[in-house]
Design an enzyme around this catalytic site. Structure first.
Site, PDB file in Angstrom:
ATOM      1  N   LYS A 144       0.984  -1.320  -0.105  1.00  0.00           N
ATOM      2  CA  LYS A 144      -0.054  -0.130  -0.094  1.00  0.00           C
ATOM      3  C   LYS A 144       0.765   1.330   0.055  1.00  0.00           C
ATOM      4  CE  LYS A 144      -0.537   0.030   4.863  1.00  0.00           C
ATOM      5  NZ  LYS A 144      -1.375  -0.600   6.051  1.00  0.00           N
TER       6      LYS A 144
ATOM      7  N   ARG B 277      -8.126  -1.052  16.967  1.00  0.00           N
ATOM      8  CA  ARG B 277      -8.587  -0.733  15.828  1.00  0.00           C
ATOM      9  C   ARG B 277      -9.578  -1.764  15.282  1.00  0.00           C
ATOM     10  NH1 ARG B 277      -4.599   0.362  10.736  1.00  0.00           N
ATOM     11  NH2 ARG B 277      -4.776  -1.546  10.229  1.00  0.00           N
TER      12      ARG B 277
HETATM   13  C1  LIG Z   1      -0.582  -1.353   6.711  1.00  0.00           C
HETATM   14  C2  LIG Z   1      -0.717  -2.896   7.307  1.00  0.00           C
HETATM   15  C3  LIG Z   1       0.222  -3.667   7.433  1.00  0.00           C
HETATM   16  C4  LIG Z   1       1.693  -3.377   7.257  1.00  0.00           C
HETATM   17  O1  LIG Z   1       2.190  -2.497   8.201  1.00  0.00           O
HETATM   18  P1  LIG Z   1       3.791  -2.183   8.186  1.00  0.00           P
HETATM   19  O2  LIG Z   1       3.960  -1.537   9.463  1.00  0.00           O
HETATM   20  O3  LIG Z   1       3.715  -1.210   6.990  1.00  0.00           O
HETATM   21  O4  LIG Z   1       4.555  -3.425   8.041  1.00  0.00           O
HETATM   22  C5  LIG Z   1      -0.089  -4.823   8.024  1.00  0.00           C
HETATM   23  N1  LIG Z   1      -1.516  -5.178   8.286  1.00  0.00           N
HETATM   24  C6  LIG Z   1      -2.376  -4.237   8.277  1.00  0.00           C
HETATM   25  C7  LIG Z   1      -3.791  -4.712   8.637  1.00  0.00           C
HETATM   26  C8  LIG Z   1      -1.992  -2.987   7.922  1.00  0.00           C
HETATM   27  O5  LIG Z   1      -3.126  -2.144   7.683  1.00  0.00           O
END
Ligand SMILES: *Cc1c(COP(=O)(O)O)cnc(C)c1O
Length: 356
Positions: free
Chosen positions: A36, A131
């Site tokens: 993302k 969350r």
């Molecule tokens: C963005 C996200 C990740 C990745 O997080 P990083 O800190 O970039 O490794 C993993 N799981 C979920 C649910 C996320 O929203």
């Protein structure tokens, strides 16, 4: 060359992915690489897969569709709970999605049945970061209903910590997830395929834990792309922190007074940061602004100091450096600056090996 632009070093991304994939394999953990922050750029995704990621994850179905269209050969996971209104696209695009809502599971089931597909579900458990997540007391019961819905199969359990309230994924939290997995497997009479322990914030725990329990997958974005761990934003040993560089062009440079003059109110984005010093400084303006990135997430070149940023202007104190209109300055980016730059339509991208 076009400016502003993000220069992306695909080899750095592959090498970071490889380092983490290898280290985690030693603990029995696979990597779902999260795209993302790179807007699911197919070249970045391919670099992640070359580094050994076993699948790709993204929080937006539009991004997953981009990966699908690029024909990348990897399982795709939607890592944000699907919107009810997107259930059909989710089933069409993602192999698996992370879920918490019975109503959305119903909609995914309807869509899967209509499309003649089987869609995998990972249920997220709330372990304190507040969350997404189903309460620990309720998750087993909900999980047992997943495969009763036509077209859905229960791929596993997962959790996400750190992102919302900075709650640290530690041994207690991860043992709790493992305990729920075992309770669920005992009740279901079958083994789960995925136990998704978290994101980049889990790495400190993995590498210091004597027992990772049942966790067998992590969803990693920041740590691979930027080489940093998110809890303290420290560089990770052996990883490259220079995969992304934001380059901006100087549109004015010269000597200016260190201090503004005249009566003062608010600036374009609230109270301006106080400028220090007296006399004259070498000031430059770069053609990049808050529409393109986050000034707090930029690392300027050595000796250069960021003085402020409005929608379209970045003002810096060049220190002893010389720069003239037309010159370019290079900035390191943190996660926030990267995400903004990737999503700005004004920021071009240049890949280190564009033919890949
Ligand atoms: C963005 C996200 C990740 C990745 O997080 P990083 O800190 O970039 O490794 C993993 N799981 C979920 C649910 C996320 O929203």
């Amino acid at each position: 060359m076009t400016a502003p632009r993000l220069e992306i070093d695909l080899d750095a991304i592959t090498s970071n992915a490889r380092a983490l994939v290898d280290r985690l394999a030693g603990r029995g953990i696979r990597v779902t690489a999260v795209t993302k922050a790179a807007l699911a750029d197919p070249a970045v995704a391919a670099a992640l897969l070359r580094g050994g990621a076993s699948g790709l994850g993204d929080s937006r179905v539009e991004n997953l569709a981009r990966l699908r269209a690029a024909g990348l050969d990897a399982p795709l996971t939607l890592i944000r709970s699907p919107m009810l209104s997107q259930a059909e696209e989710v089933v069409r695009t993602a192999d698996i999605s992370l879920n918490t809502e019975p109503r959305i599971l119903d909609a995914l089931s309807t869509a899967a049945r209509e499309q003649g597909r089987r869609h995998g579900v990972i249920l997220m458990v709330e372990l304190g970061d507040l969350r997404e997540g189903v309460a620990a007391e309720e998750v087993v019961e909900l999980a047992l209903t997943v495969s009763k819905r036509d077209g859905l199969w229960l791929a596993g359990l997962g959790t996400n910590l750190a992102c919302q309230n900075g709650v640290v994924p530690d041994q207690t939290k991860m043992a709790e997830l493992s305990r729920l997995v075992e309770q669920l497997e005992a009740a279901a009479g079958e083994r789960l395929s995925v136990v998704s322990g978290g994101n980049s914030a889990n790495l400190d725990w993995v590498f210091s834990s004597a027992d990772v329990g049942r966790i067998d997958e992590l969803r990693l974005g920041e740590s691979i792309l930027l080489g940093t761990e998110p809890l303290r934003r420290r560089p990770i040993d052996g990883l490259r922190t220079d995969a992304f560089t934001l380059v901006a062009e100087v549109i004015e440079a010269g000597l200016k007074p260190a201090q503004p003059w005249g009566e003062r109110g608010q600036a374009a984005f609230g109270r301006p940061v106080a400028r220090r010093g007296t006399g004259l400084i070498r000031q430059a303006i770069l053609a990049i602004g808050r529409q393109d990135t986050d000034p707090d997430g930029l690392t300027p070149p050595p000796g250069v100091e960021i003085l402020g940023m409005s929608s379209d202007h970045l003002v810096v104190d060049l220190g002893d450096q010389d720069a003239a209109a037309g010159d370019e300055l290079r900035f390191g980016v943190d996660y926030s600056a990267l995400v903004r730059a990737m999503t700005s339509p004004y920021v071009a991208r240049s890949l280190s090996s564009p033919d890949l």
